[in-house]
Write an enzyme that holds these catalytic residues in place. Structure first.
Site, PDB file in Angstrom:
ATOM      1  N   GLU A   1       0.884   3.902   1.756  1.00 20.85           N
ATOM      2  CA  GLU A   1       1.333   4.332   3.090  1.00 20.85           C
ATOM      3  C   GLU A   1       2.522   3.509   3.563  1.00 20.85           C
ATOM      4  O   GLU A   1       3.502   4.034   4.100  1.00 20.85           O
ATOM      5  CB  GLU A   1       0.207   4.196   4.124  1.00 20.85           C
ATOM      6  CG  GLU A   1      -1.052   4.933   3.786  1.00 20.85           C
ATOM      7  CD  GLU A   1      -2.079   4.047   3.085  1.00 20.85           C
ATOM      8  OE1 GLU A   1      -1.748   3.425   2.043  1.00 20.85           O
ATOM      9  OE2 GLU A   1      -3.224   3.994   3.561  1.00 20.85           O
TER      10      GLU A   1
ATOM     11  N   CYS B   1      -6.249   1.792   5.689  1.00 25.72           N
ATOM     12  CA  CYS B   1      -6.864   0.540   6.130  1.00 25.72           C
ATOM     13  C   CYS B   1      -6.304   0.172   7.514  1.00 25.72           C
ATOM     14  O   CYS B   1      -5.334   0.776   7.983  1.00 25.72           O
ATOM     15  CB  CYS B   1      -6.567  -0.557   5.117  1.00 25.72           C
ATOM     16  SG  CYS B   1      -4.851  -1.143   5.135  1.00 25.72           S
TER      17      CYS B   1
ATOM     18  N   HIS C   1       0.839  -1.191   0.000  1.00 25.63           N
ATOM     19  CA  HIS C   1       0.000   0.000   0.000  1.00 25.63           C
ATOM     20  C   HIS C   1       0.880   1.250   0.000  1.00 25.63           C
ATOM     21  O   HIS C   1       2.013   1.228   0.493  1.00 25.63           O
ATOM     22  CB  HIS C   1      -0.908   0.020   1.227  1.00 25.63           C
ATOM     23  CG  HIS C   1      -1.956  -1.043   1.211  1.00 25.63           C
ATOM     24  ND1 HIS C   1      -3.048  -0.998   2.044  1.00 25.63           N
ATOM     25  CD2 HIS C   1      -2.102  -2.164   0.474  1.00 25.63           C
ATOM     26  CE1 HIS C   1      -3.814  -2.045   1.812  1.00 25.63           C
ATOM     27  NE2 HIS C   1      -3.254  -2.779   0.863  1.00 25.63           N
TER      28      HIS C   1
ATOM     29  N   CYS D   1      -2.429  -0.572   7.552  1.00 24.61           N
ATOM     30  CA  CYS D   1      -1.594   0.632   7.487  1.00 24.61           C
ATOM     31  C   CYS D   1      -1.693   1.447   8.770  1.00 24.61           C
ATOM     32  O   CYS D   1      -0.690   1.971   9.257  1.00 24.61           O
ATOM     33  CB  CYS D   1      -1.985   1.466   6.273  1.00 24.61           C
ATOM     34  SG  CYS D   1      -1.585   0.655   4.703  1.00 24.61           S
TER      35      CYS D   1
END
Length: 160
Positions: free
Chosen positions: A56, A84, A54, A87
Site C-alpha cells: 500500500e 495494517c 508494504h 498503512c
C-alpha cells in the site's frame, strides 16, 4: 468503466510477483477517479530493507509521484489484505476516498478487523471501506505462501 474485481485482480498480480521473490504476497494498486492506475506494487520490506515497504505504501508513493501531490484525493486503493494500522494512517493522511481490500486480517487489520482507523471519527478524514472483494483468492494466496514457508522450514514435513 472497470470494476472493483478488475482492479483487485491487478493487485493480486502484484502479490504473485513478490511471492516469487519470497515476500509476503500482498499487492496494491491506486486508481484515480476516472479509472487510471496511478501506482501499483507488492510488499517489498525485505528487498528494500524498509519496514514501511508494504504494498500500500509503495503504491501510494508511486501515485503521489504521478500526481505531483501527496494528496490522493478522490482516489481508490485496492489491496489484497486488509491494511495494517501504519498503512491505514498513511491512507488517511493521503486523503484517499476509498479503500477496497480482499482478505480480512483478524490479527492486525487497521480498518475493520482490529482497528477502525479512518472510520472511527477520531481523525480529520474518513475513508470509505469495502472488504471481501476476491477474498477467497487473496486468502488462498496467503495461505499457500505460508504453508509452503512452513513446509520448507520443517524440512518438508509439514502436513499442511
Amino acid at each position: 468503466m472497470e470494476t472493483d474485481e478488475t482492479y483487485m485482480r491487478m493487485a493480486l498480480a502484484e502479490a504473485l510477483q513478490v511471492a516469487a521473490r519470497g515476500e509476503v504476497p500482498v499487492g496494491a494498486v491506486v486508481v484515480d477517479p476516472i479509472g487510471r492506475v496511478l501506482g501499483g506494487s507488492g510488499n517489498r520490506p525485505i528487498e528494500l530493507h524498509d519496514p514501511s515497504g508494504h504494498a500500500e505504501m509503495l503504491a501510494m508513493r508511486q501515485a503521489a509521484a504521478v500526481l505531483g501531490n501527496y494528496r490522493l484525493t478522490g482516489c481508490t486503493l485496492y489491496v489484497t489484505l486488509e491494511p495494517c494500522p501504519m498503512c491505514a494512517g498513511a491512507m488517511v493522511h493521503a486523503r484517499l476516498r476509498r479503500v477496497v481490500y480482499g482478505a480480512d486480517d483478524p490479527k492486525g487489520g487497521g480498518l475493520v478487523s482490529r482497528y477502525r482507523i479512518g472510520a472511527d471519527g477520531l481523525l480529520n478524514h474518513n475513508l470509505l471501506v469495502e472488504g471481501g472483494v476476491l477474498a477467497a483468492e487473496a486468502t488462498a494466496l496467503l495461505r499457500d505462501f505460508f504453508r509452503e514457508k512452513r513446509r520448507k522450514n520443517n524440512g518438508g514435513n509439514d502436513p499442511g
